[in-house]
Design a protein around this motif. Structure first.
Motif, mmCIF file in Angstrom:
data_model
loop_
_atom_site.group_PDB
_atom_site.id
_atom_site.type_symbol
_atom_site.label_atom_id
_atom_site.label_comp_id
_atom_site.label_asym_id
_atom_site.label_seq_id
_atom_site.Cartn_x
_atom_site.Cartn_y
_atom_site.Cartn_z
ATOM 1 N N ILE A 127 -40.746 -25.018 -86.209
ATOM 2 C CA ILE A 127 -40.229 -24.026 -85.249
ATOM 3 C C ILE A 127 -38.741 -23.798 -85.534
ATOM 4 N N ALA A 128 -38.005 -24.891 -85.774
ATOM 5 C CA ALA A 128 -36.551 -24.767 -85.995
ATOM 6 C C ALA A 128 -36.273 -23.924 -87.233
ATOM 7 N N ARG A 129 -37.030 -24.146 -88.288
ATOM 8 C CA ARG A 129 -36.789 -23.366 -89.517
ATOM 9 C C ARG A 129 -37.139 -21.900 -89.291
ATOM 10 N N GLN A 130 -38.311 -21.651 -88.722
ATOM 11 C CA GLN A 130 -38.736 -20.255 -88.543
ATOM 12 C C GLN A 130 -37.815 -19.536 -87.540
ATOM 13 N N ALA A 131 -37.484 -20.235 -86.434
ATOM 14 C CA ALA A 131 -36.631 -19.604 -85.411
ATOM 15 C C ALA A 131 -35.237 -19.332 -85.962
ATOM 16 N N SER A 132 -34.703 -20.284 -86.756
ATOM 17 C CA SER A 132 -33.336 -20.113 -87.265
ATOM 18 C C SER A 132 -33.229 -18.892 -88.156
ATOM 19 N N ARG A 133 -34.256 -18.659 -88.960
ATOM 20 C CA ARG A 133 -34.227 -17.487 -89.843
ATOM 21 C C ARG A 133 -34.246 -16.211 -89.013
ATOM 22 N N ARG A 134 -34.904 -16.277 -87.871
ATOM 23 C CA ARG A 134 -34.979 -15.076 -87.031
ATOM 24 C C ARG A 134 -33.727 -14.943 -86.151
ATOM 25 N N LEU A 135 -33.173 -16.086 -85.712
ATOM 26 C CA LEU A 135 -31.976 -16.015 -84.855
ATOM 27 C C LEU A 135 -30.723 -15.655 -85.661
ATOM 28 N N HIS A 136 -30.754 -15.937 -86.962
ATOM 29 C CA HIS A 136 -29.576 -15.668 -87.803
ATOM 30 C C HIS A 136 -30.004 -14.815 -88.994
ATOM 31 N N PRO A 137 -30.315 -13.536 -88.766
ATOM 32 C CA PRO A 137 -30.785 -12.695 -89.879
ATOM 33 C C PRO A 137 -29.736 -12.650 -90.988
ATOM 34 N N GLY A 138 -30.207 -12.665 -92.219
ATOM 35 C CA GLY A 138 -29.282 -12.587 -93.352
ATOM 36 C C GLY A 138 -28.793 -13.957 -93.809
ATOM 37 N N GLU A 139 -29.026 -14.979 -93.000
ATOM 38 C CA GLU A 139 -28.660 -16.334 -93.425
ATOM 39 C C GLU A 139 -29.929 -17.070 -93.839
ATOM 40 N N ASN A 140 -29.758 -18.185 -94.529
ATOM 41 C CA ASN A 140 -30.934 -18.948 -94.938
ATOM 42 C C ASN A 140 -30.829 -20.362 -94.385
ATOM 43 N N ARG A 141 -31.107 -20.491 -93.094
ATOM 44 C CA ARG A 141 -30.937 -21.793 -92.431
ATOM 45 C C ARG A 141 -32.242 -22.585 -92.490
ATOM 46 N N PHE A 142 -32.218 -23.641 -93.285
ATOM 47 C CA PHE A 142 -33.427 -24.466 -93.390
ATOM 48 C C PHE A 142 -33.115 -25.963 -93.345
ATOM 49 N N LYS A 143 -31.837 -26.330 -93.465
ATOM 50 C CA LYS A 143 -31.519 -27.762 -93.580
ATOM 51 C C LYS A 143 -31.615 -28.463 -92.215
ATOM 52 N N ILE A 144 -32.007 -29.703 -92.287
ATOM 53 C CA ILE A 144 -32.184 -30.516 -91.080
ATOM 54 C C ILE A 144 -31.333 -31.772 -91.255
ATOM 55 N N ILE A 145 -30.565 -32.106 -90.245
ATOM 56 C CA ILE A 145 -29.752 -33.328 -90.325
ATOM 57 C C ILE A 145 -30.256 -34.318 -89.272
ATOM 58 N N SER A 146 -30.465 -35.536 -89.710
ATOM 59 C CA SER A 146 -30.920 -36.582 -88.774
ATOM 60 C C SER A 146 -30.117 -37.848 -89.045
ATOM 61 N N ARG A 147 -30.589 -38.975 -88.562
ATOM 62 C CA ARG A 147 -29.769 -40.188 -88.648
ATOM 63 C C ARG A 147 -30.488 -41.306 -89.394
ATOM 64 N N TYR A 148 -29.709 -42.072 -90.128
ATOM 65 C CA TYR A 148 -30.270 -43.289 -90.707
ATOM 66 C C TYR A 148 -30.780 -44.175 -89.569
#
Ligand SMILES: Cc1ncc(COP(=O)(O)O)c(C=O)c1O
Length: 449
Positions: A127-148
């Motif tokens: 959902i985060a990847r698909q929504a980010s592409r739609r919320l930020h047209p023209g950008e390519n937001r796919f990276k996910i940051i989490s914690r060790y």
């Protein structure tokens, strides 16, 4: 081949079952506990021995065992309509979605049902990847940051977000686009060792990674409010708020993984309530049905959901289907479970008995206990070489865990996590635990050290 009636479950298990995270070689000498009965906080094995279940199964039987109300609700649903997929609709699914939305802050109001915590995380990431592409047209937001040290599940995406080397190394390379930062761990903190107090530098690491990667490539941060299986590491005061600010600064979505912390475990109904922060997406499983049946949920805010709404573009929908997710019988179990949880306000008992149990463990003052930490009935005991902060050897932690079990109490252990850090005993019992039962846990631990 058909088995004969005289073959015991233990023999059948050793012959045919494949257990995860368990070395099968030599298992016949120390077979897994065969559990045949359960009530309240207690379980019974096949030999009739009773144990206090200090782990509520796998951090999940929040309302305790033997709740007839859940059994009856499931049986009634089974009889009326045992299954229909949520490609269409059914009452238990709609009612549980509404119930969950009613318990959560107003913005978190759209519920997608699944079967396990791993699937809920996997879905949140998608959902985060698909929504980010739609919320930020023209950008390519796919990276996910989490914690060790975090655990997010066993599927490839959830495992990529997981920060535990031992859970991942045999399956790499994993999914591209996942990055990790060091989690808060005041007991061993490198950032603040020379500071008078916590500076939240570990939270600012998210900011640094987002800037280094380029904010227009980052979709989401995912984290547990309290790292659970990784060793019970609560977020320090202000940490989650700082992470929320960083997300807002860069247009990054915040996913909170409440698979363990949800439904009263930390002393509030949801883990994020301690921080006053609302995530964009939250994941739930375990306590949603108290594990009477499998069910998980990924819940998004109206803003995230709206990113998928389009009058012109049919491809804007969230492209995922699940056969069993939102099974009507699981939803019926969830509704009855939430009735019990809210009628008995079990998060309050979790806070009260959790504080009592934590204090009693601290009072033991044992030289091999480095730190007792946690919130509510989610407690970790960091074991160290006596009188030092050096993590205890894993083989010794295993011996202590077994000795506790031999005294009739089940506690967990953060096994197979990060190198050198598999030294925390974990306690996560049903939220109905009484102070008397907490005493039994403390006495078994004390006698086993
Ligand atoms: C925080 C967290 N997320 C996700 C999962 C995965 O859940 P499941 O085992 O139901 O797939 C777990 C399991 O313990 C968990 O602790």
């Amino acid at each position: 081949m058909e088995q004969t009636a005289i073959t015991s479950s233990r023999e059948l298990d050793l012959e045919h079952l494949w257990h995860g995270n368990l070395q099968h070689h030599g298992l016949d000498r120390r077979p897994p506990l065969e559990v045949t009965g359960a009530h309240g906080c207690w379980i019974w094995d096949a030999d009739g021995r009773r144990y206090l279940d200090g782990m509520a199964g796998l951090w999940c039987v929040n309302v305790g065992y033997g709740r007839q109300k859940i059994v009856d609700a499931v049986a009634a649903q089974m009889t009326q309509m045992p299954y229909y997929p949520l490609t269409q609709s059914h009452g238990p699914g709609a009612r549980l979605a509404a119930r969950l939305a009613g318990l959560l802050p107003g913005e978190l109001n759209r519920v997608y049902f699944l079967n396990s915590g791993s699937e809920a995380v996997e879905t949140a990431l998608k959902i985060a990847r698909q929504a980010s592409r739609r919320l930020h047209p023209g950008e390519n937001r796919f990276k996910i940051i989490s914690r060790y040290r975090a655990y997010h599940g066993f599927t490839m995406g959830a495992m990529s977000a997981t920060g535990q080397a031992f859970r991942k190394r045999d399956f790499e390379p994993l999914v591209p686009g996942f990055f990790h930062v060091v989690p808060p761990d005041p007991y061993h903190c490198d950032f603040c060792a020379k500071e008078p107090g916590c500076t939240l530098t570990c939270a600012d690491e998210f900011d640094r990674v987002i800037r280094m990667e380029g904010p227009d490539t980052v979709a989401a941060i995912i984290m547990e409010p309290v790292i659970g299986g990784g060793g019970v590491l609560p977020a320090p005061e202000g940490y989650i708020r700082r992470v929320r600010e960083i997300c807002d600064r860069y247009g990054v979505l915040l996913i909170l993984d409440e698979v363990i912390t949800g439904f009263g475990r930390t002393g509030k109904l949801f883990g994020f309530e301690h921080s006053g922060v609302t995530p964009d997406i939250a994941t739930f499983a375990k306590g949603l049905t108290s594990a009477y049946l499998p069910l998980a949920a990924t819940v998004a805010t109206g803003r995230v959901f709206q990113a998928f709404s389009s009058a012109e573009d049919d491809t804007a929908k969230f492209t995922q289907v699940t056969t069993f997710g939102g099974h009507p019988c699981s939803c019926a179990a969830g509704l009855a479970n939430l009735d019990i949880l809210t009628e008995e306000r079990l998060w309050e008992n979790s806070a009260q008995v959790g504080a009592y149990l934590k204090n009693r463990l601290i009072e033991l003052g044992a030289p091999s206990i480095g730190e007792v930490r946690g919130m509510g009935l989610l407690i970790g005991i960091e074991m160290v070489e006596a009188g030092t902060r050096t993590p205890m050897r894993e083989s010794r932690v295993i011996s202590i865990q077994r000795a506790i079990r031999d005294r009739g109490v089940i506690v967990g252990r953060n096994n197979d996590t990060a190198p050198g850090l598999c030294n925390t005993l974990t306690i996560s019992p049903p939220l109905t635990l009484t102070e008397g039962e907490a005493d039994i846990i403390v006495e078994a631990i004390s006698a086993s050290l």
